[in-house]
Design a protein around this motif. Sequence first.
Motif, PDB file in Angstrom:
ATOM      1  N   TRP A 279       4.233  16.913  -0.718  1.00  0.00           N
ATOM      2  CA  TRP A 279       4.843  17.965  -0.782  1.00  0.00           C
ATOM      3  C   TRP A 279       5.477  18.351   0.652  1.00  0.00           C
ATOM      4  CZ3 TRP A 279       2.869  21.098   3.050  1.00  0.00           C
ATOM      5  CH2 TRP A 279       1.443  21.176   3.072  1.00  0.00           C
ATOM      6  N   SER A 280       6.703  19.069   1.062  1.00  0.00           N
ATOM      7  CA  SER A 280       7.145  19.283   2.180  1.00  0.00           C
ATOM      8  C   SER A 280       7.142  20.722   2.254  1.00  0.00           C
ATOM      9  CB  SER A 280       8.571  18.643   2.271  1.00  0.00           C
ATOM     10  OG  SER A 280       8.812  17.347   2.174  1.00  0.00           O
ATOM     11  N   ALA A 281       7.218  21.212   3.369  1.00  0.00           N
ATOM     12  CA  ALA A 281       7.413  22.765   3.829  1.00  0.00           C
ATOM     13  C   ALA A 281       7.865  22.906   5.138  1.00  0.00           C
ATOM     14  CB  ALA A 281       5.733  23.305   3.644  1.00  0.00           C
ATOM     15  N   SER A 282       8.613  24.119   5.185  1.00  0.00           N
ATOM     16  CA  SER A 282       9.348  24.360   6.742  1.00  0.00           C
ATOM     17  C   SER A 282       8.088  24.686   7.580  1.00  0.00           C
ATOM     18  CB  SER A 282      10.086  25.667   6.467  1.00  0.00           C
ATOM     19  OG  SER A 282       9.138  26.726   6.040  1.00  0.00           O
ATOM     20  N   SER A 283       8.428  24.330   8.961  1.00  0.00           N
ATOM     21  CA  SER A 283       7.451  24.426   9.889  1.00  0.00           C
ATOM     22  C   SER A 283       6.645  25.839   9.960  1.00  0.00           C
ATOM     23  CB  SER A 283       8.008  24.275  11.237  1.00  0.00           C
ATOM     24  OG  SER A 283       9.260  25.228  11.567  1.00  0.00           O
ATOM     25  N   SER A 284       7.310  26.891   9.576  1.00  0.00           N
ATOM     26  CA  SER A 284       6.519  28.392   9.576  1.00  0.00           C
ATOM     27  C   SER A 284       5.526  28.441   8.380  1.00  0.00           C
ATOM     28  CB  SER A 284       7.691  29.422   9.673  1.00  0.00           C
ATOM     29  OG  SER A 284       8.801  29.281   8.308  1.00  0.00           O
ATOM     30  N   ASP A 285       5.837  27.669   7.415  1.00  0.00           N
ATOM     31  CA  ASP A 285       4.982  27.622   6.130  1.00  0.00           C
ATOM     32  C   ASP A 285       3.971  26.588   5.974  1.00  0.00           C
ATOM     33  OD1 ASP A 285       6.735  29.925   5.473  1.00  0.00           O
ATOM     34  OD2 ASP A 285       8.156  28.966   4.145  1.00  0.00           O
ATOM     35  N   PHE A 286       4.074  25.627   6.610  1.00  0.00           N
ATOM     36  CA  PHE A 286       3.428  24.288   6.634  1.00  0.00           C
ATOM     37  C   PHE A 286       1.906  24.528   6.690  1.00  0.00           C
ATOM     38  CE2 PHE A 286       1.189  20.608   8.238  1.00  0.00           C
ATOM     39  CZ  PHE A 286       1.500  19.690   7.216  1.00  0.00           C
ATOM     40  N   HIS A 287       1.509  25.124   7.648  1.00  0.00           N
ATOM     41  CA  HIS A 287      -0.036  25.436   7.888  1.00  0.00           C
ATOM     42  C   HIS A 287      -0.701  26.342   6.761  1.00  0.00           C
ATOM     43  CE1 HIS A 287      -0.902  22.815  11.304  1.00  0.00           C
ATOM     44  NE2 HIS A 287       0.145  23.480  11.853  1.00  0.00           N
ATOM     45  N   GLN A 288      -0.062  27.281   6.473  1.00  0.00           N
ATOM     46  CA  GLN A 288      -0.294  28.247   5.128  1.00  0.00           C
ATOM     47  C   GLN A 288      -0.555  27.300   3.853  1.00  0.00           C
ATOM     48  OE1 GLN A 288       2.140  31.614   4.321  1.00  0.00           O
ATOM     49  NE2 GLN A 288       0.775  32.457   2.883  1.00  0.00           N
TER      50      GLN A 288
ATOM     51  N   VAL B 163       0.900  -1.280   0.043  1.00  0.00           N
ATOM     52  CA  VAL B 163       0.090  -0.102  -0.067  1.00  0.00           C
ATOM     53  C   VAL B 163       0.817   1.359  -0.048  1.00  0.00           C
ATOM     54  CG1 VAL B 163      -1.636   1.309   1.160  1.00  0.00           C
ATOM     55  CG2 VAL B 163      -1.828  -1.317   1.185  1.00  0.00           C
ATOM     56  N   THR B 164       0.637   2.258  -0.707  1.00  0.00           N
ATOM     57  CA  THR B 164       1.198   3.580  -0.798  1.00  0.00           C
ATOM     58  C   THR B 164       0.405   4.605  -0.218  1.00  0.00           C
ATOM     59  OG1 THR B 164       2.403   3.130  -2.708  1.00  0.00           O
ATOM     60  CG2 THR B 164       2.295   5.256  -2.252  1.00  0.00           C
ATOM     61  N   VAL B 165       0.882   5.453   0.989  1.00  0.00           N
ATOM     62  CA  VAL B 165       0.232   6.176   1.711  1.00  0.00           C
ATOM     63  C   VAL B 165       0.803   7.574   1.381  1.00  0.00           C
ATOM     64  CG1 VAL B 165      -0.548   7.134   3.949  1.00  0.00           C
ATOM     65  CG2 VAL B 165      -0.320   4.712   3.621  1.00  0.00           C
ATOM     66  N   GLU B 166      -0.042   8.540   0.993  1.00  0.00           N
ATOM     67  CA  GLU B 166       0.563   9.909   0.579  1.00  0.00           C
ATOM     68  C   GLU B 166       0.507  10.990   1.599  1.00  0.00           C
ATOM     69  OE1 GLU B 166       0.367  12.079  -3.633  1.00  0.00           O
ATOM     70  OE2 GLU B 166      -1.435  12.440  -2.500  1.00  0.00           O
ATOM     71  N   ILE B 167       1.552  11.315   2.147  1.00  0.00           N
ATOM     72  CA  ILE B 167       1.364  12.446   3.297  1.00  0.00           C
ATOM     73  C   ILE B 167       2.050  13.696   2.846  1.00  0.00           C
ATOM     74  CG2 ILE B 167       1.673  10.539   5.056  1.00  0.00           C
ATOM     75  CD1 ILE B 167       4.841  11.509   5.367  1.00  0.00           C
ATOM     76  N   VAL B 168       1.893  14.678   3.622  1.00  0.00           N
ATOM     77  CA  VAL B 168       2.537  16.078   3.524  1.00  0.00           C
ATOM     78  C   VAL B 168       3.337  16.109   4.683  1.00  0.00           C
ATOM     79  CG1 VAL B 168       1.108  17.218   2.009  1.00  0.00           C
ATOM     80  CG2 VAL B 168       0.819  17.232   4.552  1.00  0.00           C
ATOM     81  N   GLN B 169       4.784  16.838   4.899  1.00  0.00           N
ATOM     82  CA  GLN B 169       5.781  17.096   5.851  1.00  0.00           C
ATOM     83  C   GLN B 169       5.865  18.558   6.207  1.00  0.00           C
ATOM     84  OE1 GLN B 169       9.120  14.946   4.065  1.00  0.00           O
ATOM     85  NE2 GLN B 169       8.701  13.229   5.446  1.00  0.00           N
ATOM     86  N   SER B 170       6.151  18.803   7.398  1.00  0.00           N
ATOM     87  CA  SER B 170       6.542  20.063   8.190  1.00  0.00           C
ATOM     88  C   SER B 170       8.081  19.612   8.367  1.00  0.00           C
ATOM     89  CB  SER B 170       5.829  20.330   9.079  1.00  0.00           C
ATOM     90  OG  SER B 170       6.354  21.395   9.914  1.00  0.00           O
TER      91      SER B 170
END
Length: 229
Positions: free
Chosen positions: A96-105, A55-62
């Motif tokens: 996708w990945s984003a820095s902790s400061s940009d993640f929620h935006q 199974v492949t699970v797709e996530i996003v990362q901070s």
Amino acid sequence: MVRRISLLAVSVLVMGLLAGCGNFRGGKDKDTGGSNLPVDENGDPSSFGKCEEPVTVEIVQSINPTIAMPEGDSVTDNYYTRFVSENLNVDISVKWSASSSDFHQKLDLAIASNDLPDIMVVSEQQFRRLAQSDMLEDLTPYYDTYACDVIKQNIDSTGGRAIENASYNGKLLGLPNVQVEADGYVLMWIRQDWLDALHLKAPRQLKNLKRWRKRLWITIWAGRIPSAS
């Protein structure tokens, strides 16, 4: 509509077990989890079972870009992702990945455009928005079977508040982050130059701290100590 799984902050490992492997990409039935569910060596449902089919699970990362990974590892290929793949038969794909400061935006934009991963960590406000828009998978039928005892104990320790906060219209739509009080230290830092200016020693008891705080604010408002520097 393909619904997603939200985490008010818990590991993808637990959610992969909880929701049932078949509910993700590569599963046989995207609505109920089908037959590709985590099972133990005897074929029985298990919190620490392994999906029969990959199974492949797709996530996003901070991520914190200042943290160096061990040589040969990356944010998409490391000890954690390899452990999940080898022990659960679940491959993790990073949308996708984003820095902790940009993640929620960035996640706000993804929610607005309905371009979401399978699993994500969300704020309480984002969770409510997703729930009200019927964009989250109902985890109710999976929780009792696939949530391990430790997860259940942590959640139950809140007297029902955690489950309530992760539910909407009677459905469990995510897993809340239940942090053990002893999980980290909460420290208060006091500037030594302010103590010197007030001719005070560092407070050692709560009653002393209250008196120190009152005196400090009076002094700041009088303009004798800068409020920030």
